[in-house]
Design an enzyme around this catalytic site. Structure first.
Site, PDB file in Angstrom:
ATOM      1  N   GLY A 336     -38.456  21.648 -34.213  1.00 25.69           N
ATOM      2  CA  GLY A 336     -37.520  22.735 -34.508  1.00 25.69           C
ATOM      3  C   GLY A 336     -37.665  23.897 -33.559  1.00 25.69           C
ATOM      4  O   GLY A 336     -37.537  25.057 -33.938  1.00 25.69           O
ATOM      5  N   SER A 443     -41.944  28.059 -46.687  1.00 25.13           N
ATOM      6  CA  SER A 443     -41.102  29.236 -46.930  1.00 25.13           C
ATOM      7  C   SER A 443     -41.601  29.932 -48.181  1.00 25.13           C
ATOM      8  O   SER A 443     -42.209  29.303 -49.062  1.00 25.13           O
ATOM      9  CB  SER A 443     -39.644  28.819 -47.112  1.00 25.13           C
ATOM     10  OG  SER A 443     -38.862  29.902 -47.596  1.00 25.13           O
ATOM     11  N   TYR A 457     -33.754  23.097 -51.110  1.00 22.98           N
ATOM     12  CA  TYR A 457     -34.591  23.801 -50.129  1.00 22.98           C
ATOM     13  C   TYR A 457     -35.878  24.285 -50.786  1.00 22.98           C
ATOM     14  O   TYR A 457     -36.973  24.108 -50.249  1.00 22.98           O
ATOM     15  CB  TYR A 457     -33.811  24.976 -49.543  1.00 22.98           C
ATOM     16  CG  TYR A 457     -34.553  25.734 -48.471  1.00 22.98           C
ATOM     17  CD1 TYR A 457     -34.731  25.197 -47.204  1.00 22.98           C
ATOM     18  CD2 TYR A 457     -35.093  26.996 -48.727  1.00 22.98           C
ATOM     19  CE1 TYR A 457     -35.418  25.886 -46.213  1.00 22.98           C
ATOM     20  CE2 TYR A 457     -35.774  27.696 -47.749  1.00 22.98           C
ATOM     21  CZ  TYR A 457     -35.931  27.138 -46.498  1.00 22.98           C
ATOM     22  OH  TYR A 457     -36.622  27.817 -45.522  1.00 22.98           O
ATOM     23  N   LYS A 461     -39.625  22.873 -49.781  1.00 19.83           N
ATOM     24  CA  LYS A 461     -40.671  23.770 -49.291  1.00 19.83           C
ATOM     25  C   LYS A 461     -41.887  23.761 -50.226  1.00 19.83           C
ATOM     26  O   LYS A 461     -43.036  23.844 -49.762  1.00 19.83           O
ATOM     27  CB  LYS A 461     -40.127  25.187 -49.128  1.00 19.83           C
ATOM     28  CG  LYS A 461     -39.097  25.315 -48.004  1.00 19.83           C
ATOM     29  CD  LYS A 461     -39.651  24.797 -46.687  1.00 19.83           C
ATOM     30  CE  LYS A 461     -38.683  24.927 -45.538  1.00 19.83           C
ATOM     31  NZ  LYS A 461     -39.232  24.376 -44.274  1.00 19.83           N
TER      32      LYS A 461
END
Length: 555
Positions: A336, A443, A457, A461
């Site tokens: 990434g 995160s 998400y 995480k």
């Protein structure tokens, strides 16, 4: 005034069609001036009458009259290099410094005539107008000036990258350029083919191309939307003094145009970046000998880090005479890494001495097991892995009772499957050598809730955090550590910028007020934490999840 100089000076007076002719004329100057009007029109993609109108605007009654003037200038130009060399040798060594200063002052002053003010203003405008990404590249010498411009713009604008190999190692980051992106190309005489190819590729992708070149004009001009010509000359190499002045003028112009946005980003840099300064050797020696009281940690004062020992004396961070270990010679992979946090981490590890391989979904589908294994196999042994790839894959909040399987799976694959695939592939080369460092970028959503409200998400995480603990337990006996970072709100890419903009002034103020240090994060904040976890002397830190969020998790 030579014809090409006059065209530069009057560029802002020309119509769009005449400007195309002017650029085609200057791109192959002076040869283009000897072609027929019809041939030049075909090259420029305009009509013969447009070429004739340009000649008339320059004061020529006909095209043959224009060509006669060009031939006279060619004859004079062919003699000038030899004449300049002979004059330089004849002057001898005396007064070299004075001559050099005078010559370079003249070059700087020439910027007033070589750079059309309208083109400069357009360059400032496109850079300051919230571009989605800014990529800068340069040639054999000019690359170093592109790096300076990138480093300075990065303190004013988000998403600024220096691209060393746009069609090679860094192609992933370069392919991110599209509509709303800007590529700045520096290409000076002995123009390089890669610059022309990279600019053409960026243009096809919809990016705005800003060319900074010498007054003979790089072939990149064919793809350029904005051209800033710089007069370069000197002995033995072309002087880049005017280029540096132009860079500084651009940076000042962009800051003024960006206004409060630029100042806020500079403030974040000022509060975030810490650079250890070296003191003079004599003072450092005095500090080491002075044991009379407590001291600050600083250059030449490693013993200030000493901790109380159990057998008399002290246990220091690094034994006297032995430097702190670095990543020199270590091979790192950052996923990434095309932009934002990943790019910042890759840059930091490279600065720490590692050989960094950057990978992004534009190069390899890391959720595909076979593709991931093949890519890692081509690298050879890997020492450090930082799993950054992930994100919300363009999604926004959807109520759970309306959420599709496809949307859920897409986020899990992007965040969790990629982490598993890359970790598995990297560990295969770490285990036999008994050493490795793995860092997951999760995160704050994995420890609390997602600001975006995307359920998959948050789940992915949180799973990364659990996966980190399990890997630390499993791989510890093999000399491999696994740790995790849970970033807070970091303005790092177009997605987070759009999220930030969507909050509006009131929402932005409310978010910042929930952060103890009263600012949003930067990629550099996350990169520093990664640098700690992957350090060779951090081998007793494993299985940890560190919130790097400015104290947001306290509230």
């Amino acid at each position: 005034m030579p014809i090409n100089d006059e065209v530069f000076a009057r560029m802002d007076e020309l119509s769009p069609a005449e400007r195309k002719v002017a650029r085609a004329l200057l791109a192959a100057w002076p040869t283009s001036g000897t072609e027929s009007a019809a041939s030049l029109a075909r090259t420029a993609g305009t009509s013969t009458p447009t070429v004739l109108r340009l000649a008339s605007r320059l004061g020529f009654g006909s095209w043959p009259e224009f060509q006669a003037r060009v031939r006279d200038e060619i004859a004079d130009h062919l003699n000038s290099p030899l004449r300049r060399s002979q004059e330089g040798i004849a002057l001898g060594d005396g007064g070299t410094l004075g001559r050099a200063i005078a010559d370079r002052v003249a070059l700087v002053e020439s910027l007033g005539t070589s750079v059309p003010p309208s083109e400069f203003d357009r360059a400032v405008a496109v850079l300051a107008d919230r571009p989605k990404q800014v990529a800068l590249l340069g040639g054999y010498f000019s690359r170093y000036f592109a790096m300076v411009l990138a480093a300075q713009l990065d303190q004013i604008l988000p998403n600024v990258d220096f691209v060393a190999e746009p069609l090679g190692h860094d192609v992933g980051r370069f392919l991110q350029l599209g509509k709303g992106g800007v590529v700045v190309v520096m290409d000076f005489r002995r123009h390089e083919l890669v610059a022309q190819q990279a600019a053409a590729a960026a243009k096809r992708q919809g990016a705005t191309v800003l060319l900074i070149t010498d007054t003979s004009l790089s072939p990149v001009v064919e793809s350029a939307d904005i051209v800033l010509p710089v007069t370069v000359d000197g002995i033995p190499f072309d002087s880049m003094t005017p280029l540096l002045v132009l860079i500084e003028a651009l940076v000042e112009g962009v800051l003024r145009a960006a206004g409060p946005r630029g100042l806020e980003r500079m403030r974040q840099w000022e509060e975030s970046v810490r650079i250890t300064r070296a003191s003079r050797a004599a003072h450092a020696e005095e500090d080491v000998r002075d044991d009379t009281g407590p001291r600050e940690v600083g250059a030449g004062n490693v013993e200030a880090l000493a901790l109380p020992g159990t057998e008399g004396g002290a246990v220091s961070a690094a034994p006297a005479g032995r430097p702190v270990e670095t990543l020199d010679g270590r091979v790192a992979v950052v996923t990434g890494a095309a932009q934002g946090i990943g790019s910042g981490i890759a840059d930091r590890l490279a600065a720490d001495g590692a050989l960094v391989h950057r990978v992004d979904r534009s190069e390899v589908d890391l959720s595909d097991t076979a593709a991931t294994d093949a890519w890692f196999a081509g690298l050879g042994p890997v020492d450090v892995l930082v799993n950054v790839a992930g994100g919300v894959v363009g999604q926004t909040h959807t109520p759970i009772d309306e959420l599709s399987d496809e949307a859920w799976d897409a986020v899990l694959h992007a965040n969790l499957t990629t982490t598993r695939n890359c970790t598995r592939a990297a560990v295969r080369s770490m285990k036999p050598r008994g050493w490795g460092r793995i860092v997951m970028i999760a995160s704050g959503a994995g420890r609390s809730v997602s600001l975006t409200g995307i359920q998959a998400y948050t789940a992915a995480k949180a799973a990364q955090i659990g996966f980190t603990r399990q890997m630390a337990h499993e791989l510890g006996p093999h000399g491999i550590t696994a740790n995790c970072i849970a970033p807070g709100f970091v303005l790092s890419n177009p997605t987070t910028q759009a999220q930030w903009d969507s909050y509006g002034p009131e929402g932005q103020r409310a978010l910042v007020e929930r952060i103890a240090v009263r600012r949003t994060g930067t990629p550099h904040d996350i990169a520093r934490a990664v640098s700690f976890f992957v350090a060779p002397d951090a081998g007793w830190v494993s299985g940890q999840t560190l919130s790097v969020d400015g104290g947001h998790s306290l509230f």
